[in-house]
Design a protein around this motif. Structure first.
Motif, short mmCIF file in Angstrom:
data_model
loop_
_atom_site.label_atom_id
_atom_site.label_comp_id
_atom_site.label_asym_id
_atom_site.label_seq_id
_atom_site.Cartn_x
_atom_site.Cartn_y
_atom_site.Cartn_z
N LYS A 36 -51.79 16.12 -57.39
CA LYS A 36 -51.63 17.07 -58.49
C LYS A 36 -52.16 16.46 -59.79
N ASP A 37 -53.34 16.88 -60.15
CA ASP A 37 -53.91 16.55 -61.46
C ASP A 37 -53.95 15.04 -61.72
N CYS A 38 -54.54 14.30 -60.80
CA CYS A 38 -54.57 12.84 -60.90
C CYS A 38 -55.80 12.37 -61.67
N ASP A 39 -55.56 11.57 -62.68
CA ASP A 39 -56.61 10.92 -63.46
C ASP A 39 -56.48 9.41 -63.26
N LEU A 40 -57.60 8.76 -63.02
CA LEU A 40 -57.58 7.30 -62.82
C LEU A 40 -58.93 6.73 -63.21
N ARG A 41 -58.89 5.60 -63.88
CA ARG A 41 -60.10 4.88 -64.25
C ARG A 41 -59.95 3.43 -63.82
N VAL A 42 -60.91 2.95 -63.05
CA VAL A 42 -60.91 1.55 -62.63
C VAL A 42 -62.23 0.94 -63.07
N ALA A 43 -62.16 -0.06 -63.92
CA ALA A 43 -63.38 -0.68 -64.44
C ALA A 43 -64.00 -1.60 -63.40
N GLU A 44 -65.27 -1.88 -63.57
CA GLU A 44 -65.96 -2.80 -62.68
C GLU A 44 -65.29 -4.16 -62.72
N GLY A 45 -65.00 -4.71 -61.55
CA GLY A 45 -64.35 -6.01 -61.45
C GLY A 45 -62.84 -5.97 -61.57
N GLU A 46 -62.28 -4.79 -61.70
CA GLU A 46 -60.83 -4.65 -61.89
C GLU A 46 -60.14 -4.44 -60.55
N VAL A 47 -58.87 -4.84 -60.47
CA VAL A 47 -58.03 -4.59 -59.31
C VAL A 47 -56.92 -3.63 -59.71
N ALA A 48 -56.90 -2.47 -59.06
CA ALA A 48 -55.84 -1.48 -59.29
C ALA A 48 -54.95 -1.44 -58.05
N VAL A 49 -53.66 -1.56 -58.24
CA VAL A 49 -52.71 -1.52 -57.12
C VAL A 49 -51.90 -0.23 -57.23
N LEU A 50 -51.91 0.57 -56.17
CA LEU A 50 -51.15 1.81 -56.12
C LEU A 50 -49.83 1.55 -55.40
N THR A 86 -50.19 -0.83 -51.57
CA THR A 86 -49.34 -1.85 -50.97
C THR A 86 -47.92 -1.74 -51.50
N HIS A 87 -46.99 -2.30 -50.72
CA HIS A 87 -45.60 -2.48 -51.17
C HIS A 87 -45.32 -3.93 -51.52
N GLU A 88 -46.36 -4.76 -51.51
CA GLU A 88 -46.19 -6.18 -51.81
C GLU A 88 -46.20 -6.38 -53.32
N PRO A 121 -52.96 -2.75 -46.17
CA PRO A 121 -53.60 -3.61 -45.18
C PRO A 121 -52.65 -4.56 -44.46
N THR A 122 -51.42 -4.72 -44.96
CA THR A 122 -50.48 -5.64 -44.31
C THR A 122 -49.32 -4.93 -43.64
N SER A 123 -49.28 -3.61 -43.69
CA SER A 123 -48.09 -2.90 -43.22
C SER A 123 -47.91 -3.00 -41.70
N ALA A 124 -49.00 -3.22 -40.96
CA ALA A 124 -48.90 -3.30 -39.50
C ALA A 124 -48.72 -4.73 -39.00
N LEU A 125 -48.55 -5.68 -39.93
CA LEU A 125 -48.50 -7.08 -39.55
C LEU A 125 -47.06 -7.60 -39.52
N GLY A 152 -45.46 9.12 -48.63
CA GLY A 152 -45.67 10.53 -48.88
C GLY A 152 -45.98 10.88 -50.32
N SER A 153 -46.23 9.88 -51.15
CA SER A 153 -46.47 10.16 -52.58
C SER A 153 -47.93 10.51 -52.86
N GLY A 154 -48.82 10.35 -51.87
CA GLY A 154 -50.21 10.72 -52.07
C GLY A 154 -51.16 9.55 -52.23
N LYS A 155 -50.67 8.33 -52.10
CA LYS A 155 -51.51 7.15 -52.34
C LYS A 155 -52.70 7.09 -51.38
N SER A 156 -52.42 7.24 -50.09
CA SER A 156 -53.50 7.17 -49.10
C SER A 156 -54.48 8.32 -49.27
#
Length: 287
Positions: free
Chosen positions: A52-66, A240-242, A210-214, A71-75
């Protein structure tokens, strides 16, 4: 439900009138050009309004963690970035280029969807690693990493093998190159999956839990690889939840709930000083 892909206004066809809360003192944009830009992105599956109306900006070289509850829509947000899902409304730009549609409208004002080949070329710039490793079981680790460069990029096998061996060494698996997935631990398989994604020389990497199945003892070895990628300047969006990883590596942390981005900012702002009751409750459940 067909929407103009350039339309960044709300799509309330599902009858959902809730608007996303304003970010709590969001972090200043990172220096450098935006590599990822989402503007007014919605995604609906029938009556289910997932984004619902998601805005996001990720700069080059940046790490964004959701972060956020299941069920919140991250994937789904990741899948919209990589064109595995088409937004119902809004737009996604990578390096300034609108994804999935031509840059100019047709004479009658309609926006022209790109061909499957054109979309595939756009997606080739993005590496994605999923919860499950999805390696080819009949191929060795080396063959899994070589496969796409040879058959998609047309790279000579000798060069692809040399590059694949270097990538396996980069993720700490040079001694497992000739092993099949069934002979590798879950953490090792996920590291092969990361090397396979890197083999396409992507501009950015997306990681969907990437670690949820480990098993817990294998999580650290995968997170170590992600940290090294971040230190090398790779642009990354990680679901991630880490929370320890988010504190240490993220340039920005984005909290999602009910398909909305509710808070975003630096790890200190979002994790240490949450503003909303919803985020405070989520952090209490995972920390």
């Amino acid at each position: 439900m067909s929407q103009d892909p350039r339309n960044t206004h709300r799509a309330d066809e599902q009858g959902d009138q809730a608007a996303p809360a304003s970010p709590s003192d969001p972090a200043a944009p990172a220096d450098g050009p935006a590599l990822i830009e989402l503007e007014g992105v919605h995604k609906a599956f029938g009556d289910l309004h997932v984004l619902k109306d998601c805005d996001l900006r990720v700069a080059e070289g940046e790490v964004a963690v959701l972060i956020g509850p299941s069920g919140s829509g991250k994937s789904t947000l990741l899948r919209c970035i990589n064109q595995l899902e088409e937004p119902t409304a809004g737009r996604v730009r990578i390096a300034g280029v609108t994804q999935g549609y031509a840059e100019e409208p047709l004479p009658d004002g309609r926006w022209q969807k790109l061909s499957p080949k054109q979309i595939a070329r756009q997606r080739a710039r993005i590496g994605m690693v999923f919860q499950r490793f999805d390696l080819f079981p009949h191929m060795t680790a080396l063959q899994n990493v070589m496969e796409a460069p040879v058959h998609v990029l047309g790279r000579p096998k000798a060069q692809a093998e040399k590059d694949a061996l270097a990538l396996l060494e980069r993720v700490g698996l040079a001694d497992r190159a000739e092993h099949y997935p069934s002979e590798l631990s879950g953490g090792q398989q996920q590291r092969v999956a990361i090397a396979r994604a890197l083999a396409m020389e992507p501009e950015l990497m997306l990681f969907d839990e990437p670690t949820s199945a480990l098993d817990p003892e294998l999580v650290a070895e995968v997170l170590t690889v992600l940290k090294e990628l971040a230190e090398g300047g790779m642009t990354m969006v990680v679901v991630t939840h880490e929370m320890g990883f988010a504190r240490e590596v993220a340039d920005q942390v984005v909290f999602m709930a009910d398909g909305q981005i509710l808070e975003q900012g630096s790890p200190e702002q979002v994790i240490d000083h949450p503003q909303s009751d919803r985020l405070q409750g989520f952090l209490a459940s995972v920390l």
